[in-house]
Design a protein around this motif. Sequence first.
Motif, PDB file in Angstrom:
ATOM      1  N   UNK A  43      28.815  36.856  54.543  1.00 52.17           N
ATOM      2  CA  UNK A  43      28.722  37.638  55.771  1.00 52.17           C
ATOM      3  C   UNK A  43      28.610  36.694  56.975  1.00 52.17           C
ATOM      4  N   UNK A  44      28.396  37.251  58.150  1.00 49.91           N
ATOM      5  CA  UNK A  44      28.364  36.442  59.382  1.00 49.91           C
ATOM      6  C   UNK A  44      27.170  35.488  59.440  1.00 49.91           C
ATOM      7  N   UNK A  45      26.192  35.652  58.549  1.00 54.10           N
ATOM      8  CA  UNK A  45      25.039  34.752  58.491  1.00 54.10           C
ATOM      9  C   UNK A  45      25.084  33.841  57.259  1.00 54.10           C
ATOM     10  N   UNK A  46      26.246  33.728  56.658  1.00 47.72           N
ATOM     11  CA  UNK A  46      26.473  32.923  55.453  1.00 47.72           C
ATOM     12  C   UNK A  46      25.718  33.431  54.232  1.00 47.72           C
ATOM     13  N   UNK A  47      25.348  34.710  54.250  1.00 47.66           N
ATOM     14  CA  UNK A  47      24.779  35.330  53.059  1.00 47.66           C
ATOM     15  C   UNK A  47      25.905  35.695  52.103  1.00 47.66           C
ATOM     16  N   UNK A  48      25.726  35.419  50.837  1.00 48.87           N
ATOM     17  CA  UNK A  48      26.778  35.686  49.859  1.00 48.87           C
ATOM     18  C   UNK A  48      26.911  37.190  49.643  1.00 48.87           C
ATOM     19  N   UNK A  49      28.112  37.696  49.901  1.00 46.03           N
ATOM     20  CA  UNK A  49      28.423  39.095  49.644  1.00 46.03           C
ATOM     21  C   UNK A  49      28.990  39.213  48.230  1.00 46.03           C
ATOM     22  N   UNK A  50      29.908  38.336  47.909  1.00 44.21           N
ATOM     23  CA  UNK A  50      30.484  38.253  46.559  1.00 44.21           C
ATOM     24  C   UNK A  50      30.690  36.781  46.248  1.00 44.21           C
ATOM     25  N   UNK A  51      30.136  36.323  45.151  1.00 42.38           N
ATOM     26  CA  UNK A  51      30.293  34.911  44.778  1.00 42.38           C
ATOM     27  C   UNK A  51      31.646  34.699  44.106  1.00 42.38           C
ATOM     28  N   UNK A  52      32.097  33.447  44.129  1.00 43.92           N
ATOM     29  CA  UNK A  52      33.346  33.107  43.446  1.00 43.92           C
ATOM     30  C   UNK A  52      33.231  33.318  41.944  1.00 43.92           C
ATOM     31  N   UNK A  53      32.027  33.269  41.420  1.00 45.42           N
ATOM     32  CA  UNK A  53      31.821  33.488  39.991  1.00 45.42           C
ATOM     33  C   UNK A  53      31.856  34.982  39.649  1.00 45.42           C
ATOM     34  N   UNK A  54      31.353  35.825  40.535  1.00 44.27           N
ATOM     35  CA  UNK A  54      31.304  37.267  40.280  1.00 44.27           C
ATOM     36  C   UNK A  54      32.660  37.943  40.483  1.00 44.27           C
ATOM     37  N   UNK A  55      33.449  37.460  41.408  1.00 47.31           N
ATOM     38  CA  UNK A  55      34.713  38.114  41.752  1.00 47.31           C
ATOM     39  C   UNK A  55      35.669  38.261  40.565  1.00 47.31           C
ATOM     40  N   UNK A  56      35.912  37.223  39.755  1.00 42.72           N
ATOM     41  CA  UNK A  56      36.831  37.408  38.615  1.00 42.72           C
ATOM     42  C   UNK A  56      36.325  38.441  37.612  1.00 42.72           C
ATOM     43  N   UNK A  57      35.024  38.457  37.362  1.00 41.41           N
ATOM     44  CA  UNK A  57      34.470  39.436  36.423  1.00 41.41           C
ATOM     45  C   UNK A  57      34.653  40.856  36.958  1.00 41.41           C
ATOM     46  N   UNK A  58      34.424  41.043  38.256  1.00 40.90           N
ATOM     47  CA  UNK A  58      34.632  42.355  38.870  1.00 40.90           C
ATOM     48  C   UNK A  58      36.098  42.758  38.805  1.00 40.90           C
ATOM     49  N   UNK A  59      36.981  41.798  39.051  1.00 36.30           N
ATOM     50  CA  UNK A  59      38.413  42.078  39.006  1.00 36.30           C
ATOM     51  C   UNK A  59      38.885  42.476  37.616  1.00 36.30           C
ATOM     52  N   UNK A  60      38.418  41.769  36.590  1.00 39.20           N
ATOM     53  CA  UNK A  60      38.799  42.105  35.215  1.00 39.20           C
ATOM     54  C   UNK A  60      38.299  43.490  34.839  1.00 39.20           C
ATOM     55  N   UNK A  61      37.087  43.816  35.258  1.00 35.61           N
ATOM     56  CA  UNK A  61      36.537  45.140  34.958  1.00 35.61           C
ATOM     57  C   UNK A  61      37.342  46.230  35.673  1.00 35.61           C
ATOM     58  N   UNK A  62      37.687  45.995  36.923  1.00 34.28           N
ATOM     59  CA  UNK A  62      38.445  46.990  37.685  1.00 34.28           C
ATOM     60  C   UNK A  62      39.845  47.192  37.121  1.00 34.28           C
ATOM     61  N   UNK A  63      40.461  46.132  36.590  1.00 34.15           N
ATOM     62  CA  UNK A  63      41.814  46.260  36.051  1.00 34.15           C
ATOM     63  C   UNK A  63      41.841  47.016  34.731  1.00 34.15           C
ATOM     64  N   UNK A  64      40.693  47.290  34.136  1.00 37.38           N
ATOM     65  CA  UNK A  64      40.653  48.101  32.925  1.00 37.38           C
ATOM     66  C   UNK A  64      40.964  49.560  33.231  1.00 37.38           C
ATOM     67  N   UNK A  65      40.742  49.971  34.481  1.00 40.65           N
ATOM     68  CA  UNK A  65      41.016  51.363  34.852  1.00 40.65           C
ATOM     69  C   UNK A  65      42.504  51.694  34.651  1.00 40.65           C
ATOM     70  N   UNK A  66      43.427  50.892  35.207  1.00 37.71           N
ATOM     71  CA  UNK A  66      44.831  51.192  34.934  1.00 37.71           C
ATOM     72  C   UNK A  66      45.307  50.625  33.593  1.00 37.71           C
ATOM     73  N   UNK A  67      44.473  49.863  32.905  1.00 36.43           N
ATOM     74  CA  UNK A  67      44.851  49.316  31.607  1.00 36.43           C
ATOM     75  C   UNK A  67      45.650  48.043  31.678  1.00 36.43           C
ATOM     76  N   UNK A  68      45.472  47.270  32.726  1.00 33.16           N
ATOM     77  CA  UNK A  68      46.233  46.031  32.893  1.00 33.16           C
ATOM     78  C   UNK A  68      45.647  44.910  32.058  1.00 33.16           C
ATOM     79  N   UNK A  69      46.472  43.936  31.705  1.00 34.63           N
ATOM     80  CA  UNK A  69      46.037  42.760  30.962  1.00 34.63           C
ATOM     81  C   UNK A  69      45.555  41.715  31.954  1.00 34.63           C
ATOM     82  N   UNK A  70      44.328  41.181  31.776  1.00 34.18           N
ATOM     83  CA  UNK A  70      43.837  40.161  32.730  1.00 34.18           C
ATOM     84  C   UNK A  70      44.599  38.864  32.612  1.00 34.18           C
TER      85      UNK A  70
END
Length: 70
Positions: A43-70
């Motif tokens: 954010x504008x105060x350098x507080x972590x909103x989403x870490x680089x480590x969390x983003x791929x895990x969130x993306x893989x989980x979200x892609x399960x909705x349409x059934x995509x292969x990670x």
Amino acid sequence: MNASAAGAHFDDIEIGCNGALSKHTARGDQVCPYTATLSGFTDHRDGIVRSNEAAPAEGKEAMQVPGASP
């Protein structure tokens, strides 16, 4: 058939293409997503909103909705 989806950040594909990707997987097509960045951000105060480590895990989980292969 194979279908691919490309996005700059995690959640771009899920938000922008989820309906189309779901239709592809329902037909038995293989869907392969590609995300170009790590997608962590602060954010504008350098507080972590989403870490680089969390983003791929969130993306893989979200892609399960349409059934995509990670």
